[in-house]
Scaffold this motif. Structure first.
Motif, PDB file in Angstrom:
ATOM      1  N   GLU A 161     -13.684  -4.929  36.725  1.00  0.00           N
ATOM      2  CA  GLU A 161     -14.922  -5.153  35.991  1.00  0.00           C
ATOM      3  C   GLU A 161     -14.740  -4.870  34.508  1.00  0.00           C
ATOM      4  OE1 GLU A 161     -17.750  -2.677  37.922  1.00  0.00           O
ATOM      5  OE2 GLU A 161     -18.141  -4.107  39.564  1.00  0.00           O
ATOM      6  N   ARG A 162     -13.971  -3.831  34.180  1.00  0.00           N
ATOM      7  CA  ARG A 162     -13.751  -3.500  32.771  1.00  0.00           C
ATOM      8  C   ARG A 162     -12.919  -4.577  32.083  1.00  0.00           C
ATOM      9  NH1 ARG A 162     -17.390  -0.722  30.746  1.00  0.00           N
ATOM     10  NH2 ARG A 162     -15.996  -0.432  28.991  1.00  0.00           N
ATOM     11  N   LYS A 163     -11.904  -5.069  32.758  1.00  0.00           N
ATOM     12  CA  LYS A 163     -11.075  -6.113  32.159  1.00  0.00           C
ATOM     13  C   LYS A 163     -11.859  -7.408  32.021  1.00  0.00           C
ATOM     14  CE  LYS A 163      -6.545  -4.312  33.278  1.00  0.00           C
ATOM     15  NZ  LYS A 163      -5.151  -4.660  33.502  1.00  0.00           N
ATOM     16  N   SER A 164     -12.688  -7.724  33.017  1.00  0.00           N
ATOM     17  CA  SER A 164     -13.522  -8.915  32.922  1.00  0.00           C
ATOM     18  C   SER A 164     -14.530  -8.779  31.786  1.00  0.00           C
ATOM     19  CB  SER A 164     -14.259  -9.153  34.250  1.00  0.00           C
ATOM     20  OG  SER A 164     -13.345  -9.388  35.294  1.00  0.00           O
TER      21      SER A 164
ATOM     22  N   MET B  83     -10.554  -1.861  22.323  1.00  0.00           N
ATOM     23  CA  MET B  83     -10.497  -1.800  23.772  1.00  0.00           C
ATOM     24  C   MET B  83      -9.278  -2.519  24.324  1.00  0.00           C
ATOM     25  SD  MET B  83     -13.621  -2.468  26.382  1.00  0.00           S
ATOM     26  CE  MET B  83     -13.725  -4.213  26.014  1.00  0.00           C
ATOM     27  N   THR B  84      -8.635  -3.366  23.506  1.00  0.00           N
ATOM     28  CA  THR B  84      -7.422  -4.051  23.949  1.00  0.00           C
ATOM     29  C   THR B  84      -6.361  -3.050  24.348  1.00  0.00           C
ATOM     30  OG1 THR B  84      -7.943  -5.800  22.382  1.00  0.00           O
ATOM     31  CG2 THR B  84      -5.729  -5.801  23.305  1.00  0.00           C
ATOM     32  N   ASP B  85      -6.278  -1.936  23.625  1.00  0.00           N
ATOM     33  CA  ASP B  85      -5.279  -0.924  23.948  1.00  0.00           C
ATOM     34  C   ASP B  85      -5.500  -0.364  25.345  1.00  0.00           C
ATOM     35  OD1 ASP B  85      -5.807  -0.033  20.635  1.00  0.00           O
ATOM     36  OD2 ASP B  85      -3.921  -0.854  21.364  1.00  0.00           O
ATOM     37  N   VAL B  86      -6.765  -0.106  25.678  1.00  0.00           N
ATOM     38  CA  VAL B  86      -7.069   0.490  26.974  1.00  0.00           C
ATOM     39  C   VAL B  86      -6.747  -0.474  28.105  1.00  0.00           C
ATOM     40  CG1 VAL B  86      -8.914   1.423  28.388  1.00  0.00           C
ATOM     41  CG2 VAL B  86      -8.841   1.951  25.956  1.00  0.00           C
ATOM     42  N   GLN B  87      -7.231  -1.698  27.997  1.00  0.00           N
ATOM     43  CA  GLN B  87      -7.030  -2.626  29.103  1.00  0.00           C
ATOM     44  C   GLN B  87      -5.584  -3.056  29.214  1.00  0.00           C
ATOM     45  OE1 GLN B  87      -6.713  -6.269  29.351  1.00  0.00           O
ATOM     46  NE2 GLN B  87      -6.079  -6.517  27.254  1.00  0.00           N
ATOM     47  N   GLY B  88      -4.787  -2.912  28.152  1.00  0.00           N
ATOM     48  CA  GLY B  88      -3.392  -3.275  28.242  1.00  0.00           C
ATOM     49  C   GLY B  88      -2.551  -2.173  28.849  1.00  0.00           C
ATOM     50  N   ASP B  89      -2.926  -0.895  28.613  1.00  0.00           N
ATOM     51  CA  ASP B  89      -2.102   0.224  29.048  1.00  0.00           C
ATOM     52  C   ASP B  89      -2.270   0.532  30.526  1.00  0.00           C
ATOM     53  OD1 ASP B  89      -2.396   2.132  25.969  1.00  0.00           O
ATOM     54  OD2 ASP B  89      -1.035   0.535  26.558  1.00  0.00           O
TER      55      ASP B  89
ATOM     56  N   ILE C 239      -3.062  -9.260  43.275  1.00  0.00           N
ATOM     57  CA  ILE C 239      -3.796  -8.502  42.272  1.00  0.00           C
ATOM     58  C   ILE C 239      -2.942  -8.309  41.039  1.00  0.00           C
ATOM     59  CG2 ILE C 239      -4.933  -6.315  41.799  1.00  0.00           C
ATOM     60  CD1 ILE C 239      -5.574  -6.094  44.732  1.00  0.00           C
ATOM     61  N   ASN C 240      -1.652  -7.956  41.237  1.00  0.00           N
ATOM     62  CA  ASN C 240      -0.774  -7.770  40.101  1.00  0.00           C
ATOM     63  C   ASN C 240      -0.620  -9.053  39.299  1.00  0.00           C
ATOM     64  OD1 ASN C 240      -0.020  -5.015  40.360  1.00  0.00           O
ATOM     65  ND2 ASN C 240       1.193  -5.527  42.160  1.00  0.00           N
ATOM     66  N   ALA C 241      -0.606 -10.196  39.995  1.00  0.00           N
ATOM     67  CA  ALA C 241      -0.474 -11.461  39.294  1.00  0.00           C
ATOM     68  C   ALA C 241      -1.699 -11.744  38.444  1.00  0.00           C
ATOM     69  CB  ALA C 241      -0.257 -12.600  40.291  1.00  0.00           C
ATOM     70  N   GLU C 242      -2.861 -11.335  38.978  1.00  0.00           N
ATOM     71  CA  GLU C 242      -4.099 -11.606  38.251  1.00  0.00           C
ATOM     72  C   GLU C 242      -4.192 -10.774  36.983  1.00  0.00           C
ATOM     73  OE1 GLU C 242      -8.925 -11.331  38.932  1.00  0.00           O
ATOM     74  OE2 GLU C 242      -7.532 -10.990  40.599  1.00  0.00           O
ATOM     75  N   TYR C 243      -3.713  -9.525  37.050  1.00  0.00           N
ATOM     76  CA  TYR C 243      -3.858  -8.641  35.913  1.00  0.00           C
ATOM     77  C   TYR C 243      -2.569  -8.497  35.116  1.00  0.00           C
ATOM     78  CZ  TYR C 243      -8.220  -7.195  37.961  1.00  0.00           C
ATOM     79  OH  TYR C 243      -9.490  -7.179  38.464  1.00  0.00           O
ATOM     80  N   GLY C 244      -1.560  -9.205  35.542  1.00  0.00           N
ATOM     81  CA  GLY C 244      -0.287  -9.066  34.858  1.00  0.00           C
ATOM     82  C   GLY C 244      -0.363  -9.550  33.436  1.00  0.00           C
ATOM     83  N   GLY C 245       0.635  -9.173  32.656  1.00  0.00           N
ATOM     84  CA  GLY C 245       0.666  -9.591  31.267  1.00  0.00           C
ATOM     85  C   GLY C 245       1.274  -8.515  30.421  1.00  0.00           C
ATOM     86  N   SER C 246       1.542  -8.829  29.189  1.00  0.00           N
ATOM     87  CA  SER C 246       2.173  -7.884  28.292  1.00  0.00           C
ATOM     88  C   SER C 246       1.159  -6.914  27.750  1.00  0.00           C
ATOM     89  CB  SER C 246       2.830  -8.636  27.123  1.00  0.00           C
ATOM     90  OG  SER C 246       1.857  -9.403  26.443  1.00  0.00           O
ATOM     91  N   SER C 247       1.545  -5.667  27.575  1.00  0.00           N
ATOM     92  CA  SER C 247       0.663  -4.642  27.034  1.00  0.00           C
ATOM     93  C   SER C 247       0.606  -4.791  25.528  1.00  0.00           C
ATOM     94  CB  SER C 247       1.176  -3.244  27.397  1.00  0.00           C
ATOM     95  OG  SER C 247       1.219  -3.109  28.788  1.00  0.00           O
TER      96      SER C 247
END
Length: 366
Positions: free
Chosen positions: A135-138, A59-65, A4-12
Motif C-alpha cells: 500500500e505504501r509503495k502504491s 519518500m523515494t529513499d524509503v520505498q527503495g531501501d 511478489i519480488n518481481a512486482e516490487y523488484g528494481g534498483s534502490s
C-alpha cells in the motif's frame, strides 16, 4: 514469493544527506528492539513503522531501501517475539501484554484478524506486513503520477496565462488588440480541428482520474468482464497495466466506456453455485445436502461465515431441478491466494456430498 519480488523488484535509489542515515538508524532500532524483549520490542517496532511510513518529499529513499525480504524478516521477528509461549500462533491475550486494552482490537484488525477469530498465524502476520508495504509503495507511485499530471496541467495553464497577459499589455499600451484577435482566432479554430480530439480526451481523462477514480495504482481490476489487469501507472491520456507479465496500455477515453470491476475495493468473497439435479430428486436428499453444508461452514469459522442460502430456483420442464447455493468466505477479493484454495476445497466437498447422498445431475439436452 517470486511473484511478489518481481512486482516490487528494481534498483534502490539513494540520496545523500540525513535521510539515508535516518533510514539506516530506523532499521537498526527495529532489529535491536526485537532482540531486547517482548514489550519494548513490539512498541519500538510500532513507533518505527510510524516514522518509516511518514510521508515526506524524499519518500523515494524509503520505498527503495525496504525490500520484500526485509518486510518478511521483520514480520517473522515480530511474530516470534510476541509469541513467547512458542504455540506458533497469536491471540488477543498476547497483544494485551504490549498495549492498552482499547488498542487491542485495532491492532488485531491491522494484522487481518476478525472479531470472532481466536488465532493469528505467522502467515497472516507476514501477509499483513507485506500488504502495508504494498500500500505504501502504491501510494508513492500514485502521488508521483498525480504530480506528473499536475505539472503538465500547470504548464498548459501557464502558457494560456502568459498569452492573455501579453494581449493585456498590448492593450494597455494602446495597441488595437482586436486586429490581432482575428488571425489569432482563426489559428485557434484551425488547431481545434487538429487537436480537438486530443483535448476532449484529456478532459475526459481528468474527470476519470480526479473525480470518478475507479482504480488506484496497484489495484487489480477486470475490464468488461474479460481482461484481468493490475494497474501500474496512471497518466494524463493513457493508463499502463500488467496482465500475465505483459504491459498493456489503455487510452483513458476508452476506460470511460468500460465496465470496471475493482478487486481491491470489493468486500468479502461470495461463492455462488448452481446445481442441476434430476427431477426425481427427493426433498429429503436436498435437506441432507443443506445439513452437510451448514455443518461444514460452522465448523470452519476462520474460513467461512455461518450464513448461507440454499434455494430451489426453478423446475426445468419435467427434466431437472435447479438448486442455487450461496455463501461468503472470510477474505477480500484482493486476497486471491487466500480465498481460491478455500473455494476449491468447498467445491470438491460439494461433489463428494452429492455422490454420498446419491444426488444425480441432470443430463445435458441432446
Amino acid at each position: 514469493s517470486s511473484g511478489i519480488n518481481a512486482e516490487y523488484g528494481g534498483s534502490s535509489q539513494h540520496t545523500p544527506g540525513g535521510t539515508d542515515n535516518k533510514q539506516k538508524e530506523i532499521e537498526k532500532e527495529m532489529k535491536q528492539a526485537v532482540k531486547r524483549g517482548p514489550i519494548t520490542g513490539f512498541k519500538s517496532w510500532v513507533d518505527s513503522v510510524r516514522q518509516w511510513h511518514h510521508l515526506n518529499p524524499n519518500m523515494t529513499d524509503v520505498q527503495g531501501d525496504v525490500s520484500i525480504q526485509d518486510a518478511m524478516d521483520y514480520a517473522t521477528d515480530i511474530f516470534y517475539n510476541v509469541d513467547q509461549d512458542g504455540k506458533d500462533y497469536l491471540t488477543k491475550a498476547d497483544f494485551k501484554l504490549y498495549m492498552k486494552p482499547k488498542y487491542v482490537e485495532r491492532a488485531w484488525k491491522l494484522f487481518g484478524g476478525l472479531e470472532d477469530q481466536e488465532k493469528l498465524t505467522r502467515e497472516e502476520v507476514i501477509n499483513a506486513i507485506l500488504k502495508i508495504l504494498k500500500e505504501r509503495k502504491s501510494l508513492f507511485i500514485r502521488l508521483q503520477d498525480h504530480e506528473d499530471i499536475g505539472q503538465v496541467l500547470n504548464d498548459i495553464f501557464s502558457y494560456c496565462f502568459w498569452i492573455l497577459m501579453f494581449l493585456f499589455v498590448l492593450y494597455e499600451y494602446g495597441v488595437n488588440v482586436s486586429v490581432l484577435l482575428v488571425p489569432f482566432g482563426t489559428m485557434i479554430l484551425g488547431l481545434s480541428f487538429v487537436f480537438g480530439v486530443t483535448i476532449r480526451n484529456m478532459f475526459e481523462s481528468l474527470i476519470l482520474i480526479f473525480f470518478v477514480r475507479p482504480f488506484d495504482v496497484g489495484d487489480k481490476i477486470v475490464l468488461d468482464s474479460k481482461d484481468t489487469l493490475v494497474v501500474k501507472r496512471v497518466g494524463l491520456l493513457y493508463t499502463e497495466f500488467f496482465a500475465d507479465g505483459k504491459a498493456v496500455i489503455f487510452p483513458n477515453a476508452r476506460l470511460n466506456l468500460c465496465k470496471i470491476e475493482n478487486f481491491n475495493r470489493s468486500e468479502e468473497v461470495c461463492v455462488s453455485l448452481e446445481l442441476e439435479v434430476k427431477f426425481d430428486t427427493s426433498l429429503e436428499q436436498i435437506y441432507e445436502l443443506e445439513a452437510k453444508i451448514s455443518q461444514y461452514l460452522r465448523s470452519n469459522p476462520e474460513h467461512w461465515k455461518p450464513d448461507y442460502t440454499l434455494t430451489i430456483a426453478e423446475f426445468t420442464n419435467t427434466n431437472s431441478i435447479q438448486i442455487k447455493m450461496g455463501a461468503c468466505i472470510v477474505a477480500a477479493w484482493s486476497e486471491s491466494s487466500k480465498w481460491r484454495p478455500i473455494k476449491r476445497d468447498f467445491l470438491f466437498k460439494m461433489r463428494d456430498w452429492a455422490m454420498e447422498i446419491g444426488l444425480k445431475t441432470a443430463s445435458l439436452p441432446q
